[in-house]
Motif scaffolding. Structure first.
Motif, PDB file in Angstrom:
ATOM      1  N   GLU A  62       0.810  -1.212   0.000  1.00  0.00           N
ATOM      2  CA  GLU A  62       0.000   0.000   0.000  1.00  0.00           C
ATOM      3  C   GLU A  62       0.850   1.273   0.000  1.00  0.00           C
ATOM      4  O   GLU A  62       0.354   2.364   0.262  1.00  0.00           O
ATOM      5  N   GLY A  63       2.150   1.111  -0.266  1.00  0.00           N
ATOM      6  CA  GLY A  63       3.023   2.273  -0.412  1.00  0.00           C
ATOM      7  C   GLY A  63       3.558   2.844   0.876  1.00  0.00           C
ATOM      8  O   GLY A  63       4.040   3.985   0.896  1.00  0.00           O
ATOM      9  N   LEU A  64       3.517   2.073   1.972  1.00  0.00           N
ATOM     10  CA  LEU A  64       4.020   2.530   3.266  1.00  0.00           C
ATOM     11  C   LEU A  64       5.362   1.864   3.540  1.00  0.00           C
ATOM     12  O   LEU A  64       5.449   0.631   3.563  1.00  0.00           O
ATOM     13  N   HIS A  65       6.385   2.672   3.762  1.00  0.00           N
ATOM     14  CA  HIS A  65       7.733   2.127   3.787  1.00  0.00           C
ATOM     15  C   HIS A  65       8.559   2.486   5.008  1.00  0.00           C
ATOM     16  O   HIS A  65       9.714   2.060   5.103  1.00  0.00           O
ATOM     17  N   THR A  66       8.013   3.243   5.942  1.00  0.00           N
ATOM     18  CA  THR A  66       8.768   3.597   7.149  1.00  0.00           C
ATOM     19  C   THR A  66       7.990   3.136   8.368  1.00  0.00           C
ATOM     20  O   THR A  66       6.835   3.523   8.557  1.00  0.00           O
ATOM     21  N   ILE A  67       8.638   2.300   9.189  1.00  0.00           N
ATOM     22  CA  ILE A  67       8.007   1.743  10.387  1.00  0.00           C
ATOM     23  C   ILE A  67       8.826   2.136  11.610  1.00  0.00           C
ATOM     24  O   ILE A  67      10.003   1.793  11.728  1.00  0.00           O
ATOM     25  N   CYS A  68       8.197   2.881  12.500  1.00  0.00           N
ATOM     26  CA  CYS A  68       8.776   3.195  13.810  1.00  0.00           C
ATOM     27  C   CYS A  68       8.289   2.132  14.791  1.00  0.00           C
ATOM     28  O   CYS A  68       7.121   1.760  14.786  1.00  0.00           O
ATOM     29  N   TYR A  69       9.194   1.632  15.641  1.00  0.00           N
ATOM     30  CA  TYR A  69       8.829   0.603  16.612  1.00  0.00           C
ATOM     31  C   TYR A  69       9.673   0.795  17.854  1.00  0.00           C
ATOM     32  O   TYR A  69      10.614   1.604  17.872  1.00  0.00           O
ATOM     33  N   ASP A 101      23.023   9.295   9.117  1.00  0.00           N
ATOM     34  CA  ASP A 101      22.654   8.558   7.912  1.00  0.00           C
ATOM     35  C   ASP A 101      21.675   7.425   8.168  1.00  0.00           C
ATOM     36  O   ASP A 101      21.132   6.844   7.231  1.00  0.00           O
ATOM     37  N   ARG A 102      21.396   7.130   9.459  1.00  0.00           N
ATOM     38  CA  ARG A 102      20.458   6.056   9.778  1.00  0.00           C
ATOM     39  C   ARG A 102      19.183   6.585  10.438  1.00  0.00           C
ATOM     40  O   ARG A 102      18.359   5.808  10.903  1.00  0.00           O
ATOM     41  N   ILE A 103      19.034   7.905  10.481  1.00  0.00           N
ATOM     42  CA  ILE A 103      17.822   8.496  11.047  1.00  0.00           C
ATOM     43  C   ILE A 103      16.750   8.551   9.962  1.00  0.00           C
ATOM     44  O   ILE A 103      16.921   9.195   8.932  1.00  0.00           O
ATOM     45  N   HIS A 104      15.629   7.868  10.203  1.00  0.00           N
ATOM     46  CA  HIS A 104      14.550   7.824   9.228  1.00  0.00           C
ATOM     47  C   HIS A 104      13.318   8.606   9.672  1.00  0.00           C
ATOM     48  O   HIS A 104      12.370   8.764   8.888  1.00  0.00           O
ATOM     49  N   PHE A 105      13.318   9.090  10.917  1.00  0.00           N
ATOM     50  CA  PHE A 105      12.134   9.739  11.486  1.00  0.00           C
ATOM     51  C   PHE A 105      12.603  10.481  12.722  1.00  0.00           C
ATOM     52  O   PHE A 105      13.600  10.085  13.351  1.00  0.00           O
ATOM     53  N   ALA A 106      11.917  11.564  13.079  1.00  0.00           N
ATOM     54  CA  ALA A 106      12.314  12.330  14.264  1.00  0.00           C
ATOM     55  C   ALA A 106      11.090  12.732  15.077  1.00  0.00           C
ATOM     56  O   ALA A 106      10.065  13.139  14.525  1.00  0.00           O
ATOM     57  N   HIS A 107      11.203  12.573  16.389  1.00  0.00           N
ATOM     58  CA  HIS A 107      10.247  13.114  17.355  1.00  0.00           C
ATOM     59  C   HIS A 107      10.930  14.316  17.992  1.00  0.00           C
ATOM     60  O   HIS A 107      11.932  14.157  18.710  1.00  0.00           O
ATOM     61  N   LEU A 108      10.413  15.485  17.750  1.00  0.00           N
ATOM     62  CA  LEU A 108      11.031  16.694  18.282  1.00  0.00           C
ATOM     63  C   LEU A 108      10.220  17.187  19.469  1.00  0.00           C
ATOM     64  O   LEU A 108       9.108  17.693  19.315  1.00  0.00           O
ATOM     65  N   ARG A 109      10.768  16.987  20.654  1.00  0.00           N
ATOM     66  CA  ARG A 109      10.196  17.493  21.896  1.00  0.00           C
ATOM     67  C   ARG A 109      11.344  17.739  22.854  1.00  0.00           C
ATOM     68  O   ARG A 109      12.500  17.378  22.572  1.00  0.00           O
ATOM     69  N   ASN A 110      11.038  18.346  23.989  1.00  0.00           N
ATOM     70  CA  ASN A 110      12.098  18.738  24.913  1.00  0.00           C
ATOM     71  C   ASN A 110      11.698  18.386  26.338  1.00  0.00           C
ATOM     72  O   ASN A 110      10.508  18.284  26.647  1.00  0.00           O
ATOM     73  N   LEU A 147      17.042   4.462  12.988  1.00  0.00           N
ATOM     74  CA  LEU A 147      16.735   5.107  14.266  1.00  0.00           C
ATOM     75  C   LEU A 147      15.633   6.142  14.100  1.00  0.00           C
ATOM     76  O   LEU A 147      15.619   6.905  13.130  1.00  0.00           O
ATOM     77  N   THR A 148      14.696   6.145  15.058  1.00  0.00           N
ATOM     78  CA  THR A 148      13.822   7.290  15.269  1.00  0.00           C
ATOM     79  C   THR A 148      14.529   8.195  16.268  1.00  0.00           C
ATOM     80  O   THR A 148      14.749   7.798  17.417  1.00  0.00           O
ATOM     81  N   LEU A 149      14.923   9.372  15.854  1.00  0.00           N
ATOM     82  CA  LEU A 149      15.625  10.291  16.741  1.00  0.00           C
ATOM     83  C   LEU A 149      14.582  10.989  17.614  1.00  0.00           C
ATOM     84  O   LEU A 149      13.911  11.937  17.173  1.00  0.00           O
ATOM     85  N   CYS A 150      14.380  10.488  18.848  1.00  0.00           N
ATOM     86  CA  CYS A 150      13.434  11.117  19.773  1.00  0.00           C
ATOM     87  C   CYS A 150      14.218  12.003  20.729  1.00  0.00           C
ATOM     88  O   CYS A 150      14.926  11.517  21.623  1.00  0.00           O
ATOM     89  N   ALA A 151      14.093  13.311  20.528  1.00  0.00           N
ATOM     90  CA  ALA A 151      14.874  14.257  21.319  1.00  0.00           C
ATOM     91  C   ALA A 151      14.517  14.209  22.791  1.00  0.00           C
ATOM     92  O   ALA A 151      15.375  14.411  23.657  1.00  0.00           O
ATOM     93  N   GLY A 152      13.238  13.931  23.102  1.00  0.00           N
ATOM     94  CA  GLY A 152      12.827  13.912  24.496  1.00  0.00           C
ATOM     95  C   GLY A 152      13.299  12.676  25.227  1.00  0.00           C
ATOM     96  O   GLY A 152      13.791  12.760  26.357  1.00  0.00           O
ATOM     97  N   SER A 153      13.153  11.505  24.604  1.00  0.00           N
ATOM     98  CA  SER A 153      13.584  10.266  25.248  1.00  0.00           C
ATOM     99  C   SER A 153      15.084  10.296  25.517  1.00  0.00           C
ATOM    100  O   SER A 153      15.534  10.030  26.633  1.00  0.00           O
ATOM    101  N   LEU A 154      15.861  10.602  24.506  1.00  0.00           N
ATOM    102  CA  LEU A 154      17.306  10.666  24.692  1.00  0.00           C
ATOM    103  C   LEU A 154      17.684  11.821  25.605  1.00  0.00           C
ATOM    104  O   LEU A 154      18.622  11.717  26.404  1.00  0.00           O
ATOM    105  N   GLY A 155      16.946  12.922  25.525  1.00  0.00           N
ATOM    106  CA  GLY A 155      17.266  14.097  26.329  1.00  0.00           C
ATOM    107  C   GLY A 155      17.043  13.908  27.802  1.00  0.00           C
ATOM    108  O   GLY A 155      17.591  14.668  28.615  1.00  0.00           O
ATOM    109  N   ARG A 205       7.640  14.922  13.773  1.00  0.00           N
ATOM    110  CA  ARG A 205       6.383  15.372  14.371  1.00  0.00           C
ATOM    111  C   ARG A 205       6.670  16.033  15.711  1.00  0.00           C
ATOM    112  O   ARG A 205       7.599  15.631  16.428  1.00  0.00           O
ATOM    113  N   PRO A 206       5.883  17.069  16.064  1.00  0.00           N
ATOM    114  CA  PRO A 206       5.967  17.618  17.417  1.00  0.00           C
ATOM    115  C   PRO A 206       5.402  16.569  18.361  1.00  0.00           C
ATOM    116  O   PRO A 206       4.420  15.889  18.032  1.00  0.00           O
TER     117      PRO A 206
END
Length: 393
Positions: free
Chosen positions: A95-102, A292-301, A268-276, A349-350
């Motif tokens: 169905e054209g979906l190619h990025t999976i965060c888990y 080069d391995r970041i496919h998605f980002a959660h930007l929070r603080n 990797l999903t780069l989650c700024a809040g979890s790592l922060g 995403r925020p």
């Protein structure tokens, strides 16, 4: 960067029409109503995608295709569970979906002790109180060994809180800890949690790493064949909880994970809040190292306390330099674009916004209000625009 929004489908109190007014163009969602371990049918995926497309969006990230707890425990014959997981992947790709965060957090997903902690000048936020978590572990669940996980001052405060707490207070704490499981069917009281923890006895950090490696070996080759990208979400909080090991909490953990199955499909999903929330983590440096391995980002603080507690901060005012972090992600996008990569754009995403104004009356999923996240998205949009303008001068 692709502005995206997490939406819980029919479970969400926020409509796609309202999401459209935030300015986001991508949707991050999942089939949360499907029990863990069952196949996501192509028909159900297509129906959800059609609903999203009809509202003027693209479904850009699947968050998440959940991993059954038996896989995390490496328990019994897992062939059917792995086969179901791979079939769901194939149906998503069709169905054209190619990025999976888990994520690979045992038993619990993100964990907080307060869902409505007050914020200066009004509003509320999610908070992790080390003393309250210690109270739950020591006095509600009865994990005496948890004394090794907390400093004496936290244990003393935990005991004081527990002695002064009512049954309602304790029930509220348990509900808050369980709230990070938006798609799960299991919710526990203290006795149920004790029983669930017993299933993980004997599974330490090394064992959980072996189980994660097996999962990756089962699915990453299929992801490569399907042109998919897996991106693990870091542990939240980045520390052991209830004696359960957390193994994606810092740069060393991420390096191990990416080397375990060395493929761009394993990312990797780069989650700024979890790592922060880990005082030892330099989040912009982690983004630079693994760009080069970041496919998605959660930007929070987050804003951290010295006792191990932390709370969600406004997107630009927490302990992580969000401007520096976004600059790293934009630099990686530019590198991918110059290399001619088709998937050069990083969706973000925020995340975990404050409940502001009339958010409190909506009863949305904890951490996912409309106005609070829209404020975060607007702030991030401004940072991206400013950095992009400066880079083009």
């Amino acid at each position: 960067m692709r502005e995206s929004w997490r939406w819980y489908g029919p479970l969400d109190k926020i409509s796609l029409g309202e999401v459209a007014q935030t300015g986001a163009s991508g949707i991050v969602t999942a089939l949360h109503e499907v029990p863990y371990g069952e196949v996501w049918s192509r028909e159900a995926i297509a129906a959800r995608k059609a609903e999203i497309t009809a509202a003027g969006f693209d479904w850009v990230v699947v968050e998440s295709l959940p991993i059954h707890e038996r896989i995390k425990r490496n328990e019994g014959d897992l062939s059917a569970l792995f086969a179901n997981y791979r079939q769901s992947m194939a149906n998503l790709a069709a169905e054209g979906l190619h990025t999976i965060c888990y994520n690979f957090m045992p038993l619990l997903d993100w964990t907080r002790t307060d869902l409505a902690a007050p914020v200066a000048r009004g509003g509320t936020c999610l908070r992790f109180s080390a003393p309250k978590m210690a109270a739950l572990e020591l006095f509600m669940v009865g994990r005496g060994e948890a004394r090794e996980d907390y400093i004496p001052e936290v244990i003393a405060e935990a005991e004081s809180w527990f002695r002064a707490s009512s049954e309602n207070d304790r029930a509220d704490l348990m509900r808050a800890v369980m709230a990070g499981l938006p798609g799960a069917y299991d919710r526990y009281d203290a006795d149920g949690l004790k029983a669930a923890l017993k299933l993980y006895e004997g599974i330490d950090r090394a064992a959980l790493r072996r189980h994660l490696r097996r999962f990756l070996e089962e699915v990453v080759p299929v992801a490569e064949e399907l042109g998919m990208r897996f991106c693990i979400h870091p542990d939240d909080p980045p520390r052991d909880i209830l004696g359960l090991p957390r193994i994606v909490s810092n740069a060393e953990d991420i390096a191990w994970l990416l080397d375990a199955v060395d493929s761009r499909a394993n990312g990797l999903t780069l989650c700024a809040g979890s790592l922060g929330a880990n005082p030892g983590n330099d989040v912009p440096a982690i983004a630079r190292r693994f760009a080069d391995r970041i496919h998605f980002a959660h930007l929070r603080n987050v804003r951290k306390d010295t006792d191990g507690s932390f709370e969600e901060a406004a997107h630009l005012t927490g302990d992580t330099d969000m401007v520096d972090l976004v600059a790293e992600l934009l630099a990686e996008e530019a590198r991918r674009g110059q290399a001619g990569m088709a998937d050069w754009e990083i969706p973000f995403r925020p995340d975990h916004g404050h409940d502001l104004l009339d958010d409190a009356g909506r009863k949305t999923h904890p951490g996912y209000p409309l106005i609070g996240r829209m404020r975060g998205l607007a702030e991030l949009r401004g940072v991206i625009a400013g950095l992009s303008h400066a880079g083009n001068r």
